[in-house]
Design a protein around this motif. Structure first.
Motif, PDB file in Angstrom:
ATOM      1  N   CYS A  29       0.828  -1.202   0.000  1.00 56.83           N
ATOM      2  CA  CYS A  29       0.000   0.000   0.000  1.00 56.83           C
ATOM      3  C   CYS A  29       0.854   1.240   0.000  1.00 56.83           C
ATOM      4  N   ASP A 106      -5.113  -0.943   7.442  1.00 57.36           N
ATOM      5  CA  ASP A 106      -5.746  -1.825   6.471  1.00 57.36           C
ATOM      6  C   ASP A 106      -6.797  -2.651   7.194  1.00 57.36           C
ATOM      7  N   ASP A 130     -10.209   2.040 -11.693  1.00 53.52           N
ATOM      8  CA  ASP A 130      -8.904   1.621 -11.192  1.00 53.52           C
ATOM      9  C   ASP A 130      -7.840   1.942 -12.245  1.00 53.52           C
ATOM     10  N   GLY A 144      -6.814   2.722  -6.176  1.00 54.55           N
ATOM     11  CA  GLY A 144      -7.849   2.142  -7.025  1.00 54.55           C
ATOM     12  C   GLY A 144      -9.144   2.918  -6.875  1.00 54.55           C
ATOM     13  N   SER A 146     -11.885   4.660  -4.809  1.00 51.92           N
ATOM     14  CA  SER A 146     -11.765   5.243  -3.472  1.00 51.92           C
ATOM     15  C   SER A 146     -12.772   6.368  -3.267  1.00 51.92           C
ATOM     16  N   SER A 160     -10.038   3.259   0.480  1.00 56.21           N
ATOM     17  CA  SER A 160      -9.620   2.902  -0.879  1.00 56.21           C
ATOM     18  C   SER A 160      -9.561   1.392  -1.064  1.00 56.21           C
ATOM     19  N   HIS A 161      -9.219   0.966  -2.288  1.00 55.57           N
ATOM     20  CA  HIS A 161      -9.197  -0.433  -2.742  1.00 55.57           C
ATOM     21  C   HIS A 161     -10.617  -0.994  -2.875  1.00 55.57           C
ATOM     22  N   ARG A 186     -10.414  -5.017  -3.834  1.00 57.42           N
ATOM     23  CA  ARG A 186      -8.965  -5.241  -3.908  1.00 57.42           C
ATOM     24  C   ARG A 186      -8.387  -4.529  -5.128  1.00 57.42           C
ATOM     25  N   THR A 187      -8.905  -3.352  -5.423  1.00 58.10           N
ATOM     26  CA  THR A 187      -8.400  -2.567  -6.544  1.00 58.10           C
ATOM     27  C   THR A 187      -7.139  -1.811  -6.130  1.00 58.10           C
ATOM     28  N   ALA A 190      -3.708  -3.344  -3.906  1.00 63.70           N
ATOM     29  CA  ALA A 190      -4.182  -4.131  -2.762  1.00 63.70           C
ATOM     30  C   ALA A 190      -3.562  -5.517  -2.690  1.00 63.70           C
TER      31      ALA A 190
END
Length: 258
Positions: A29, A106, A130, A144, A146, A160-161, A186-187, A190
């Motif tokens: 990250c 996270d 993304d 990604g 967010s 985010s992600h 999980r963009t 991630a």
């Protein structure tokens, strides 16, 4: 197709393993060293015409696939005593109290679980596409999909992600604590692990300042409180950071976001 109870049992056993790999994930990250740029003083919030996703105003260019409303600014007198809620609404959720390179957390949960507004406020910035590419540039697109929210307490909250942004969540839109903003995903960078990068910061420019937006104070003690239905408020700590450091105009070099 497995039953929901079997899927949940399998998922629950995964979170201790995820926490073992949290330092590696956090390094992904981060994507680079923390910012050490000298503070800038006296930043003034810009004003202008709001932009919408994919349609930036000519006088205020914005990254593609991002919606923001630059005129959104912190309230002149931020409110205290606002309700705060945990940013992910799921029974099977965990997070690590530390993060690599800069303050942030996270939050691990199944992809698709709801990501919600921490408190009442106004949406500042939304990224619906993304654009992360590990070949670079590192930083601006690491998150990604967010959303960033300016709470009525004067604090910016960033997630985010995400795998999806909820319909109607755009720059300038008012939201309430607990309102769904999107889904865990999980963009970005991630590392193919379902989670949300969560950051707390002052609003500063309100858009594009990813080196601040990703997080400047450690969220874990606030998350601990909110998860227990407490209401610990980060506004004082964020304001103290801002008084001391101002709004750095750029990361020191390269850097990474979340």
């Amino acid at each position: 197709m497995s039953s929901p109870s079997l899927r949940r049992r399998r998922t629950r056993t995964a979170y201790p393993l995820l926490l073992l790999f949290a330092p590696v994930l956090a390094a992904g990250c981060a994507g680079g060293p923390p910012p050490t740029a000298a503070p800038s003083a006296g930043w003034v919030q810009p004003t202008g015409v709001a932009t919408t996703a994919g349609q930036p105003a000519a006088s205020t260019p914005a990254p593609a696939a991002t919606s923001a409303r630059p005129s959104a600014s912190p309230a002149s007198t931020p409110r205290t005593g606002l309700r705060h809620v945990f940013p992910v609404r799921a029974g099977n959720v965990d997070y690590h109290p530390t993060h690599s390179a800069y303050p942030g957390t996270d939050i691990f949960a199944d992809c698709g679980e709801p990501v919600v507004a921490v408190t009442d406020g106004t949406i500042l910035e939304v990224s619906r596409v993304d654009r992360f590419d590990k070949r670079g540039p590192l930083g601006p697109y690491n998150g990604g999909l967010s959303v960033s929210l300016l709470g009525d307490d004067g604090v910016r909250y960033y997630g985010s992600h995400l795998s999806r942004i909820a319909p109607g969540v755009d720059g300038g839109v008012r939201v309430r604590a607990g309102q769904r903003l999107g889904d865990v995903g999980r963009t970005g960078n991630a590392n193919n692990v379902c989670h949300v990068h969560f950051g707390i910061s002052p609003a500063c420019t309100g858009r594009g300042d990813w080196w601040i937006r990703r997080g400047v104070v450690w969220p874990a003690r606030y998350l601990d409180s909110w998860r227990r239905d407490g209401n610990r408020e980060p506004a004082a700590e964020v304001a103290g950071w801002h008084r001391k450091r101002g709004c750095p105009k750029a990361p020191a070099a390269g850097g990474g976001g979340g």
